[in-house]
Design an enzyme around this catalytic site. Structure first.
Site, PDB file in Angstrom:
ATOM      1  N   ASP A 238      78.312  98.776  38.080  1.00 14.29           N
ATOM      2  CA  ASP A 238      77.954  99.989  37.357  1.00 14.29           C
ATOM      3  C   ASP A 238      76.897  99.675  36.290  1.00 14.29           C
ATOM      4  O   ASP A 238      77.020  98.682  35.568  1.00 14.29           O
ATOM      5  CB  ASP A 238      79.228 100.533  36.691  1.00 14.29           C
ATOM      6  CG  ASP A 238      79.046 101.909  36.087  1.00 14.29           C
ATOM      7  OD1 ASP A 238      78.746 102.836  36.851  1.00 14.29           O
ATOM      8  OD2 ASP A 238      79.207 102.045  34.862  1.00 14.29           O
TER       9      ASP A 238
ATOM     10  N   GLU B 287      80.845  80.791  45.896  1.00  8.76           N
ATOM     11  CA  GLU B 287      82.018  79.914  46.057  1.00  8.76           C
ATOM     12  C   GLU B 287      83.061  80.546  46.991  1.00  8.76           C
ATOM     13  O   GLU B 287      83.876  79.858  47.575  1.00  8.76           O
ATOM     14  CB  GLU B 287      82.749  79.727  44.712  1.00  8.76           C
ATOM     15  CG  GLU B 287      82.125  78.790  43.737  1.00  8.76           C
ATOM     16  CD  GLU B 287      82.932  78.835  42.431  1.00  8.76           C
ATOM     17  OE1 GLU B 287      84.176  78.989  42.465  1.00  8.76           O
ATOM     18  OE2 GLU B 287      82.288  78.734  41.376  1.00  8.76           O
TER      19      GLU B 287
HETATM   20  C1  NOJ Z   1      77.357 105.326  36.645  1.00  6.73           C
HETATM   21  C2  NOJ Z   1      78.532 105.926  37.350  1.00  6.73           C
HETATM   22  O1  NOJ Z   1      78.199 106.145  38.695  1.00  6.73           O
HETATM   23  C3  NOJ Z   1      78.834 107.207  36.618  1.00  6.73           C
HETATM   24  O2  NOJ Z   1      79.758 108.003  37.306  1.00  6.73           O
HETATM   25  C4  NOJ Z   1      79.328 106.846  35.240  1.00  6.73           C
HETATM   26  O3  NOJ Z   1      79.540 108.036  34.506  1.00  6.73           O
HETATM   27  C5  NOJ Z   1      78.296 106.001  34.505  1.00  6.73           C
HETATM   28  N1  NOJ Z   1      77.766 104.959  35.317  1.00  6.73           N
HETATM   29  C6  NOJ Z   1      78.899 105.363  33.266  1.00  6.73           C
HETATM   30  O4  NOJ Z   1      79.798 104.353  33.620  1.00  6.73           O
END
Ligand code: NOJ
Length: 543
Positions: free
Chosen positions: A208, A269
């Site tokens: 993310d 790994e």
């Molecule tokens: C991207 C994620 O896909 C989204 O749903 C989220 O709100 C933001 N990152 C923050 O983590």
């Protein structure tokens, strides 16, 4: 290593991965929210669809302010979704069905309920506990102004003040404080999280906000051209469709790549009989070249290529994305990825105008995407042709809605219809209603209804994925003869010629055997390709 072994090892280079938005996939315990046992029970749907892997959105302990992207414990399952045993059972069942499992890792920020952030609040200014996050003094005589002009992706200032007067940075909601990745403790903690899930058998991680972990030292103001507002290129609802090159001291800093080099060594790994364990970046970078930096040979395996999703319905725009992507990714030896929908953007049939025309275009764009070299990501419900749902304001839950008053992302997250003619359409047991209301009239869109209909969008996806298997792994990683003639895009991938008609008139088709088409079932494609339609033609000599 033989070609076959290499192909098995690098399964991700041509995989189709299906995104499961876990809250909205299938609910086993009847509380209205999807969960891990619900997903496990429905895995045969993914096997029958013909995908290779699933990516599951975060199911860790979380107060759910951003539906799991606010993690309070990275190594436990939130009771809303099940238990660690349920996670183990899910991975085991997926592997039995020959599906790989990618989990979501959220390293840019924790939840404000994470023990580290609680400790930071308690320990006060200057403490080692605060040094794990980005706490700063405010500006102005009494420190009552935020430390810089950065804005949250979800609207409003990216800073919140705590009672002792300091401010902390949150590029998303105030319940998602950003970590300080220049502090070595943070990297060590995440390495142990990676190992925890790798030891449990997962096949990879979707990272993310992968472009956001490290901020420019000094946290200077973002330079904003006169007359415009500070902001970012990251997603918020449907409003992130345009991107421009801008000053971004909060994103895509060179030091972020050190993090992924370290992680790649860890993942390497763990490569084993199931092949590579992989990292895929969610990185809203500004150019294909900056996206390609994330997939250099010693970094991530893949990065989402959002340019395909951002392109308007235009043969020229699609051609430019294909060329730009392949030119950027080729030199670093990476494999391209393609995606049209996910849980942060308006579903693609709706983006293309909605109704029958939007769906026709969505199917055509999907078929074109599935012929491209590299790997494709699908979002749950697109195989059913689902459109964005107009969620009533009183039901909206997206933090960006609360911070900006804009509709936000709930409309693409409405729980899936599995069977029946009325909500909850088999999403959960009984008649209990799901966490977001499903529209009336979704019965014909359900999996059961479409399963029984050879002309359905579900049947189209299954046929396209089956046809893809006949050439995707052997057709090489380039396209040739890419052309735009009028509103028509065409290219060749190995033995297959792909033609996409973005215009409003039928166009003559070149010769070739129809391997797959996005046209409604029963349409005979012999001489012409209708508007809003794509086709794969197999070169007769290649049989
Ligand atoms: C991207 C994620 O896909 C989204 O749903 C989220 O709100 C933001 N990152 C923050 O983590």
């Amino acid at each position: 290593m033989s070609g076959r072994d290499a192909e098995h090892q690098q399964w991700w280079r041509h995989a189709v991965t299906y995104e499961v938005y876990v809250r909205s996939f299938a609910d086993a315990d009847g509380d209205g929210v999807g969960d891990l046992p619900g997903l496990t029970a429905r895995l045969p749907h993914l096997r029958d669809l013909g995908v290779d892997a699933l990516w599951i959105t975060p199911f860790y302990r979380s107060p759910q302010r951003d539906h799991g992207y606010d993690v309070a414990d990275y190594t436990d399952v939130d009771p809303l979704f099940g238990t660690l045993d349920d996670a183990d059972a899910l991975v085991a069942r997926a592997h039995e069905l020959d599906l790989r499992v990618i989990v979501d890792l959220v390293p840019n920020h924790t939840s404000s309920e994470h023990p580290w952030f609680r400790a930071a609040l308690e320990a006060g200014p200057g403490s080692p506990e605060r040094a794990r996050y980005l706490f700063r003094e405010g500006r102005g005589a009494d420190g009552s102004l935020p430390p810089n002009n950065w804005r949250s992706v979800f609207g409003g200032a990216a800073w919140t003040r705590v009672p002792d007067g300091q401010w902390y940075l949150h590029l998303f909601d105030s319940s998602q404080p950003d970590l300080d990745w220049r502090n070595p403790e943070v990297g060590d903690m995440f390495e142990s999280v990676l190992r925890f899930w790798l030891d449990r058998g997962v096949d990879g991680f979707r990272i993310d906000v992968a472009h956001g972990l490290v901020k420019e030292e000094g946290l200077r103001d973002q330079v904003v051209p006169e007359g415009s507002e500070p902001g970012s290129a990251a997603p918020t609802g449907g409003s992130m469709i345009e991107r421009t090159l801008r000053d971004e001291p909060m994103w895509d800093q060179p030091e972020v790549h050190e993090v992924y080099r370290r992680w790649r060594r860890v993942l390497d790994e763990y490569a084993g009989p199931r092949g590579d364990r992989i990292l895929v970046a969610e990185a809203w970078t500004q150019t294909p070249e900056s996206m390609a930096r994330f997939v250099r040979p010693d970094e991530m395996h893949q990065a989402f290529n959002f340019s395909w999703l951002l392109a308007p319905w235009s043969a020229e725009a699609f051609a430019a994305v294909v060329t730009g992507t392949l030119e950027a990714v080729g030199p670093v030896g990476g494999s391209p990825t393609w995606v049209l929908s996910n849980h942060d953007v308006i579903r693609h049939p709706t983006r293309y105008g909605g109704g029958p025309r939007g769906l026709a275009r969505a199917r055509a764009a999907t078929l074109t995407m599935l012929a491209l070299p590299g790997s494709a990501y699908l979002y749950q419900g697109e195989e059913l042709g689902l459109e964005e749902v107009d969620v009533a304001p009183e039901h909206r839950t997206d933090p960006s809605w609360f911070r900006t008053g804009e509709a936000g992302r709930d409309g693409c997250r409405v729980p899936l219809p599995w069977d029946g003619d009325a909500a909850p359409y088999g999403f959960g047991p009984g008649t209990g209603q799901p966490w977001l209301p499903q529209p009336a009239g979704w019965g014909p869109r359900s999996v059961a209804a479409q399963q029984a209909d050879p002309g359905s969008t579900l049947a189209f996806y299954r046929a396209a994925l089956a046809a893809r298997r006949t050439f995707a792994t052997t057709a090489g990683e380039s396209v040739t003869d890419l052309r735009v003639e009028g509103a028509v895009l065409s290219f060749r991938r190995g033995p297959v010629t792909v033609v996409l008609n973005c215009g409003s008139e039928a166009v003559p088709l070149p010769p070739g055997e129809v391997l797959a088409s996005s046209a409604p079932a029963g349409t005979v494609l012999s001489r012409d390709l209708p508007a809003d339609c794509a086709v794969w033609l197999r070169d007769p000599a290649a049989r």
